[in-house]
Design a protein around this motif. Structure first.
Motif, PDB file in Angstrom:
ATOM      1  N   HIS A 159       0.831  -1.208   0.000  1.00 29.29           N
ATOM      2  CA  HIS A 159       0.000   0.000   0.000  1.00 29.29           C
ATOM      3  C   HIS A 159       0.867   1.261   0.000  1.00 29.29           C
ATOM      4  O   HIS A 159       0.472   2.289  -0.559  1.00 29.29           O
ATOM      5  CB  HIS A 159      -0.933  -0.003   1.213  1.00 29.29           C
ATOM      6  CG  HIS A 159      -2.007  -1.040   1.141  1.00 29.29           C
ATOM      7  ND1 HIS A 159      -2.793  -1.216   0.027  1.00 29.29           N
ATOM      8  CD2 HIS A 159      -2.423  -1.971   2.038  1.00 29.29           C
ATOM      9  CE1 HIS A 159      -3.655  -2.185   0.237  1.00 29.29           C
ATOM     10  NE2 HIS A 159      -3.448  -2.675   1.460  1.00 29.29           N
ATOM     11  N   ASN A 160       2.039   1.190   0.620  1.00 27.89           N
ATOM     12  CA  ASN A 160       2.923   2.360   0.656  1.00 27.89           C
ATOM     13  C   ASN A 160       3.356   2.777  -0.746  1.00 27.89           C
ATOM     14  O   ASN A 160       3.515   3.969  -1.025  1.00 27.89           O
ATOM     15  CB  ASN A 160       4.154   2.064   1.508  1.00 27.89           C
ATOM     16  CG  ASN A 160       3.823   2.010   2.987  1.00 27.89           C
ATOM     17  OD1 ASN A 160       2.922   2.701   3.445  1.00 27.89           O
ATOM     18  ND2 ASN A 160       4.531   1.176   3.735  1.00 27.89           N
ATOM     19  N   TRP A 163       0.362   4.705  -2.138  1.00 25.50           N
ATOM     20  CA  TRP A 163       0.214   6.041  -1.534  1.00 25.50           C
ATOM     21  C   TRP A 163       1.298   6.994  -2.041  1.00 25.50           C
ATOM     22  O   TRP A 163       1.017   8.167  -2.327  1.00 25.50           O
ATOM     23  CB  TRP A 163       0.295   5.956  -0.015  1.00 25.50           C
ATOM     24  CG  TRP A 163      -0.645   5.031   0.684  1.00 25.50           C
ATOM     25  CD1 TRP A 163      -0.434   4.393   1.867  1.00 25.50           C
ATOM     26  CD2 TRP A 163      -1.971   4.626   0.277  1.00 25.50           C
ATOM     27  NE1 TRP A 163      -1.505   3.613   2.224  1.00 25.50           N
ATOM     28  CE2 TRP A 163      -2.471   3.748   1.259  1.00 25.50           C
ATOM     29  CE3 TRP A 163      -2.767   4.919  -0.837  1.00 25.50           C
ATOM     30  CZ2 TRP A 163      -3.730   3.164   1.174  1.00 25.50           C
ATOM     31  CZ3 TRP A 163      -4.027   4.320  -0.930  1.00 25.50           C
ATOM     32  CH2 TRP A 163      -4.487   3.472   0.056  1.00 25.50           C
ATOM     33  N   PHE A 218      -2.251  11.809   0.765  1.00 21.33           N
ATOM     34  CA  PHE A 218      -1.480  10.588   0.536  1.00 21.33           C
ATOM     35  C   PHE A 218      -0.091  10.677   1.172  1.00 21.33           C
ATOM     36  O   PHE A 218       0.491   9.653   1.535  1.00 21.33           O
ATOM     37  CB  PHE A 218      -1.389  10.284  -0.953  1.00 21.33           C
ATOM     38  CG  PHE A 218      -2.687   9.804  -1.535  1.00 21.33           C
ATOM     39  CD1 PHE A 218      -3.267   8.626  -1.093  1.00 21.33           C
ATOM     40  CD2 PHE A 218      -3.350  10.538  -2.509  1.00 21.33           C
ATOM     41  CE1 PHE A 218      -4.481   8.173  -1.604  1.00 21.33           C
ATOM     42  CE2 PHE A 218      -4.560  10.098  -3.037  1.00 21.33           C
ATOM     43  CZ  PHE A 218      -5.127   8.912  -2.585  1.00 21.33           C
ATOM     44  N   ALA A 221      -0.728   9.633   4.610  1.00 22.24           N
ATOM     45  CA  ALA A 221      -0.983   8.192   4.661  1.00 22.24           C
ATOM     46  C   ALA A 221       0.312   7.392   4.728  1.00 22.24           C
ATOM     47  O   ALA A 221       0.313   6.236   5.151  1.00 22.24           O
ATOM     48  CB  ALA A 221      -1.794   7.761   3.436  1.00 22.24           C
ATOM     49  N   THR A 231       7.463  12.750   6.756  1.00 24.98           N
ATOM     50  CA  THR A 231       6.147  13.214   6.333  1.00 24.98           C
ATOM     51  C   THR A 231       6.175  14.721   6.076  1.00 24.98           C
ATOM     52  O   THR A 231       5.603  15.212   5.100  1.00 24.98           O
ATOM     53  CB  THR A 231       5.084  12.891   7.399  1.00 24.98           C
ATOM     54  OG1 THR A 231       5.062  11.482   7.621  1.00 24.98           O
ATOM     55  CG2 THR A 231       3.705  13.357   6.957  1.00 24.98           C
TER      56      THR A 231
END
Length: 281
Positions: A159-160, A163, A218, A221, A231
């Motif tokens: 999933h990373n 994203w 995203f 996320a 981030t």
């Protein structure tokens, strides 16, 4: 110094370096240990080739753009860069030939972006339907700098990955909207259609804001992949792009757009690289 700066910027050396730094961040962020360095050289050469080809085909008739006028004065140089970097890209493609299928997809998307500028009838016809040219360009950048490195190194899906790709896609797409809005008049005169010539100003503004918002979402996320510092690095170009939007709509300087606005694409990658220097933190 101004001449050297113009050469690095307008010959697409700068944008080639942007692609390299972005690929580095993909490898670092997604923890790719076995890195194929041939791919770096291939992407740099392919970027130089495609961008110089695009600008070589761009007429100077409808523009006062310093970049376009620089290209008009240096047609031979641009064509030489297309040839030299094209040879380098073909050699890199040969070395990576076992991955010819996914790499071929990038070549097709790249060609579709520049094809409407070709004088042949079939390509002139594409100008009438190339509403998605900005999506093509954005897709190429994300595919080449984010997806292809993973495919070449045969990294498993997570999933990373999704994203991160979506974070980059919406950021680059927002920046492309700024470029298309700036080039609105010249695109109309060349008969090239895009979302900018199709959407109303109000809807275009909504699309732009939504793109930046999705890019930020995203990025947030991705927090579990590392830490809040990273981030923040990913959010930096999103925030700065939002802050410079009003100025960008007024200042149509090629130096501002091709250095600062283009630079937003690699800002998080550059900050990420700087923060990995031993002893810096």
């Amino acid at each position: 110094m101004r001449g050297l700066f113009n050469f690095i910027l307008f010959s697409s050396i700068y944008v080639g370096c942007i692609a390299i730094v972005m690929i580095w961040q993909t490898n670092a962020l997604l923890h790719i240990e076995q890195i194929n360095y041939t791919y770096y050289a291939f992407v740099f050469c392919a970027t130089m080739c495609s961008y110089n080809f695009h600008w070589y085909l761009t007429p100077a008739d409808y523009s006062t753009s310093e970049r376009i006028l620089w290209g008009a004065r240096h047609k031979t140089l641009q064509l030489s860069l297309v040839a030299i970097s094209g040879i380098g890209a073909l050699y890199g493609f040969w070395l990576l030939r076992e991955h010819w299928l996914p790499m071929g997809g990038a070549a097709v998307l790249t060609f579709l972006y520049s094809a409407p500028k070709l004088p042949q009838r079939i390509f002139v016809w594409l100008r009438k339907i190339a509403v998605g040219k900005t999506i093509f360009l954005t897709s190429v950048w994300i595919y080449v700098t984010t997806v292809l490195p993973l495919l070449i190194e045969q990294q498993p899906y997570s999933h990373n990955v999704l994203w991160f790709a979506l974070h980059r896609f919406f950021l680059v797409y927002a920046l492309c909207i700024l470029f298309d809005y700036r080039d609105l008049e010249s695109d109309k005169k060349e008969g090239i259609r895009s979302l900018i010539t199709w959407l109303s100003t109000r809807n275009l503004k909504k699309l732009y804001i939504a793109s930046l918002a999705f890019s930020a979402i995203f990025a947030l996320a991705l927090y579990p992949i590392d830490n809040w510092l990273l981030t923040g690095i990913l959010l930096a170009p999103v925030v700065i792009t939002a802050l410079i939007t009003r100025y960008a709509l007024k200042d149509r300087s090629d130096h501002f757009y091709y250095f600062v606005v283009d630079g937003m694409v690699m800002l998080s990658s550059l900050l990420h690289f700087i923060l990995t220097i031993p002893g810096l933190l």
